[in-house]
Design a protein around this motif. Sequence first.
Motif, PDB file in Angstrom:
ATOM      1  N   ASP A   1      -8.735  12.472   2.989  1.00  9.05           N
ATOM      2  CA  ASP A   1      -8.565  13.621   3.891  1.00  9.05           C
ATOM      3  C   ASP A   1      -7.095  13.999   4.051  1.00  9.05           C
ATOM      4  O   ASP A   1      -6.779  15.143   4.349  1.00  9.05           O
ATOM      5  N   ASP A   2      -6.197  13.034   3.856  1.00  6.71           N
ATOM      6  CA  ASP A   2      -4.765  13.271   4.029  1.00  6.71           C
ATOM      7  C   ASP A   2      -4.117  13.908   2.805  1.00  6.71           C
ATOM      8  O   ASP A   2      -2.950  14.277   2.851  1.00  6.71           O
ATOM      9  N   LEU A   3      -4.858  14.008   1.720  1.00  3.84           N
ATOM     10  CA  LEU A   3      -4.286  14.506   0.477  1.00  3.84           C
ATOM     11  C   LEU A   3      -4.293  16.029   0.418  1.00  3.84           C
ATOM     12  O   LEU A   3      -5.193  16.661   0.960  1.00  3.84           O
ATOM     13  N   PRO A   4      -3.328  16.597  -0.297  1.00  2.00           N
ATOM     14  CA  PRO A   4      -3.401  18.036  -0.563  1.00  2.00           C
ATOM     15  C   PRO A   4      -4.676  18.331  -1.341  1.00  2.00           C
ATOM     16  O   PRO A   4      -5.191  17.462  -2.054  1.00  2.00           O
ATOM     17  N   GLU A   5      -5.182  19.536  -1.235  1.00  2.00           N
ATOM     18  CA  GLU A   5      -6.435  19.889  -1.915  1.00  2.00           C
ATOM     19  C   GLU A   5      -6.298  19.819  -3.434  1.00  2.00           C
ATOM     20  O   GLU A   5      -7.176  19.295  -4.110  1.00  2.00           O
ATOM     21  N   ALA A   6      -5.213  20.367  -3.982  1.00  2.00           N
ATOM     22  CA  ALA A   6      -5.112  20.443  -5.438  1.00  2.00           C
ATOM     23  C   ALA A   6      -3.694  20.184  -5.929  1.00  2.00           C
ATOM     24  O   ALA A   6      -2.726  20.516  -5.255  1.00  2.00           O
TER      25      ALA A   6
ATOM     26  N   LEU B   1      -8.817   5.779  -8.747  1.00  2.00           N
ATOM     27  CA  LEU B   1      -8.019   6.098  -7.555  1.00  2.00           C
ATOM     28  C   LEU B   1      -8.550   7.282  -6.747  1.00  2.00           C
ATOM     29  O   LEU B   1      -7.977   7.646  -5.739  1.00  2.00           O
ATOM     30  N   ARG B   2      -9.646   7.886  -7.184  1.00  2.00           N
ATOM     31  CA  ARG B   2     -10.092   9.120  -6.528  1.00  2.00           C
ATOM     32  C   ARG B   2     -10.532   8.931  -5.082  1.00  2.00           C
ATOM     33  O   ARG B   2     -10.444   9.846  -4.297  1.00  2.00           O
ATOM     34  N   PHE B   3     -11.034   7.739  -4.720  1.00  2.00           N
ATOM     35  CA  PHE B   3     -11.515   7.547  -3.355  1.00  2.00           C
ATOM     36  C   PHE B   3     -10.651   6.622  -2.510  1.00  2.00           C
ATOM     37  O   PHE B   3     -10.651   6.728  -1.297  1.00  2.00           O
ATOM     38  N   GLU B   4      -9.961   5.686  -3.156  1.00  2.00           N
ATOM     39  CA  GLU B   4      -9.159   4.746  -2.381  1.00  2.00           C
ATOM     40  C   GLU B   4      -8.010   4.208  -3.210  1.00  2.00           C
ATOM     41  O   GLU B   4      -8.116   4.122  -4.428  1.00  2.00           O
TER      42      GLU B   4
ATOM     43  N   VAL C   1      -0.049  10.533  -9.469  1.00  2.00           N
ATOM     44  CA  VAL C   1      -0.365   9.449  -8.540  1.00  2.00           C
ATOM     45  C   VAL C   1       0.919   9.058  -7.815  1.00  2.00           C
ATOM     46  O   VAL C   1       2.023   9.369  -8.279  1.00  2.00           O
ATOM     47  N   LYS C   2       0.749   8.394  -6.683  1.00  2.00           N
ATOM     48  CA  LYS C   2       1.925   7.966  -5.929  1.00  2.00           C
ATOM     49  C   LYS C   2       1.641   6.656  -5.210  1.00  2.00           C
ATOM     50  O   LYS C   2       0.487   6.296  -4.991  1.00  2.00           O
ATOM     51  N   VAL C   3       2.712   5.965  -4.866  1.00  2.00           N
ATOM     52  CA  VAL C   3       2.601   4.741  -4.075  1.00  2.00           C
ATOM     53  C   VAL C   3       2.372   5.163  -2.630  1.00  2.00           C
ATOM     54  O   VAL C   3       3.125   5.955  -2.082  1.00  2.00           O
ATOM     55  N   VAL C   4       1.301   4.638  -2.038  1.00  2.00           N
ATOM     56  CA  VAL C   4       0.984   4.999  -0.662  1.00  2.00           C
ATOM     57  C   VAL C   4       1.149   3.844   0.310  1.00  2.00           C
ATOM     58  O   VAL C   4       1.154   4.050   1.520  1.00  2.00           O
ATOM     59  N   ARG C   5       1.301   2.624  -0.246  1.00  2.00           N
ATOM     60  CA  ARG C   5       1.453   1.458   0.630  1.00  2.00           C
ATOM     61  C   ARG C   5       2.013   0.313  -0.200  1.00  2.00           C
ATOM     62  O   ARG C   5       1.741   0.200  -1.386  1.00  2.00           O
ATOM     63  N   THR C   6       2.804  -0.534   0.434  1.00  2.00           N
ATOM     64  CA  THR C   6       3.290  -1.753  -0.222  1.00  2.00           C
ATOM     65  C   THR C   6       3.076  -2.931   0.710  1.00  2.00           C
ATOM     66  O   THR C   6       2.980  -2.757   1.932  1.00  2.00           O
ATOM     67  N   ARG C   7       2.985  -4.105   0.125  1.00  2.00           N
ATOM     68  CA  ARG C   7       2.924  -5.333   0.931  1.00  2.00           C
ATOM     69  C   ARG C   7       3.458  -6.479   0.101  1.00  2.00           C
ATOM     70  O   ARG C   7       3.405  -6.459  -1.126  1.00  2.00           O
ATOM     71  N   LYS C   8       4.009  -7.472   0.782  1.00  2.00           N
ATOM     72  CA  LYS C   8       4.557  -8.663   0.121  1.00  2.00           C
ATOM     73  C   LYS C   8       3.445  -9.689  -0.048  1.00  2.00           C
ATOM     74  O   LYS C   8       2.743 -10.017   0.900  1.00  2.00           O
TER      75      LYS C   8
ATOM     76  N   ALA D   1      -2.385   5.854  -5.208  1.00  2.00           N
ATOM     77  CA  ALA D   1      -3.462   6.793  -4.888  1.00  2.00           C
ATOM     78  C   ALA D   1      -3.184   8.099  -5.617  1.00  2.00           C
ATOM     79  O   ALA D   1      -2.059   8.358  -6.060  1.00  2.00           O
ATOM     80  N   MET D   2      -4.205   8.911  -5.709  1.00  2.26           N
ATOM     81  CA  MET D   2      -4.048  10.240  -6.303  1.00  2.26           C
ATOM     82  C   MET D   2      -3.096  11.067  -5.443  1.00  2.26           C
ATOM     83  O   MET D   2      -3.038  10.898  -4.231  1.00  2.26           O
ATOM     84  N   ALA D   3      -2.383  11.982  -6.065  1.00  3.95           N
ATOM     85  CA  ALA D   3      -1.450  12.851  -5.341  1.00  3.95           C
ATOM     86  C   ALA D   3      -2.177  14.006  -4.668  1.00  3.95           C
ATOM     87  O   ALA D   3      -1.628  14.648  -3.779  1.00  3.95           O
ATOM     88  N   ALA D   4      -3.423  14.283  -5.083  1.00  5.82           N
ATOM     89  CA  ALA D   4      -4.210  15.373  -4.495  1.00  5.82           C
ATOM     90  C   ALA D   4      -5.687  15.080  -4.721  1.00  5.82           C
ATOM     91  O   ALA D   4      -6.047  14.224  -5.537  1.00  5.82           O
ATOM     92  N   ARG D   5      -6.544  15.804  -4.010  1.00  2.00           N
ATOM     93  CA  ARG D   5      -7.982  15.598  -4.142  1.00  2.00           C
ATOM     94  C   ARG D   5      -8.518  16.090  -5.477  1.00  2.00           C
ATOM     95  O   ARG D   5      -9.499  15.580  -5.997  1.00  2.00           O
ATOM     96  N   ALA D   6      -7.887  17.102  -6.037  1.00  2.00           N
ATOM     97  CA  ALA D   6      -8.338  17.660  -7.313  1.00  2.00           C
ATOM     98  C   ALA D   6      -7.126  17.950  -8.187  1.00  2.00           C
ATOM     99  O   ALA D   6      -6.039  18.229  -7.679  1.00  2.00           O
TER     100      ALA D   6
END
Length: 178
Positions: free
Chosen positions: A4-9, A33-36, A67-74, A84-89
């Motif tokens: 839901d947070d992604l740009p549409e296209a 990566l399309r859903f999570e 695609v882009k990095v959306v979270r990191t953890r050690k 994650a994908m950079a956009a929904r479509a």
Amino acid sequence: MATDDLPEAFHVTTDEQLRAVSNLTRHRIMAVLRFEPATITQIAERVGLAKGSSSYHVRLLERAGLVKVVRTRKVRGVTERYYAMAARAIVLPDPGEGGPDVLMRHVVADLEASPVDGRQVRMAHLRLTEEQFAELGARLDALADEYRELSDPSLPDVSLAIALFRPAQRAQAEGDAK
């Protein structure tokens, strides 16, 4: 990061982006990566690649902005990145007359690789006015959007490919020669 947070296209506009999406392995990584979001290890397991190969393909997709990095953890002193994908479509440019349609080639490859009992394929030949053609396209888009909203990441993946097109007309000379 929810979808839901992604740009549409994301509109593919550069040669680098087109090369990135033109590869079947990268197409399958984007499907993961399309859903999570997922790590390189998770992507490698789901696509059936070595981690090094997955990392290479994800880096190309990231460099192209797909695609882009959306979270990191050690984890044990190593930084784990979630992609994650950079956009929904992803919107591809029109391949032009005679140009290969990359998306449809990938769809056919995915269809051929899918289990026979997990397919529903139908082709229908219609005769429509321009208005009916446009209306059918809009209705198919709306139906796909409706079901995308119902998607639950805990359920198995399902791919939907819609191709509404007017076939190329047979050469007039074929009919005239007889």
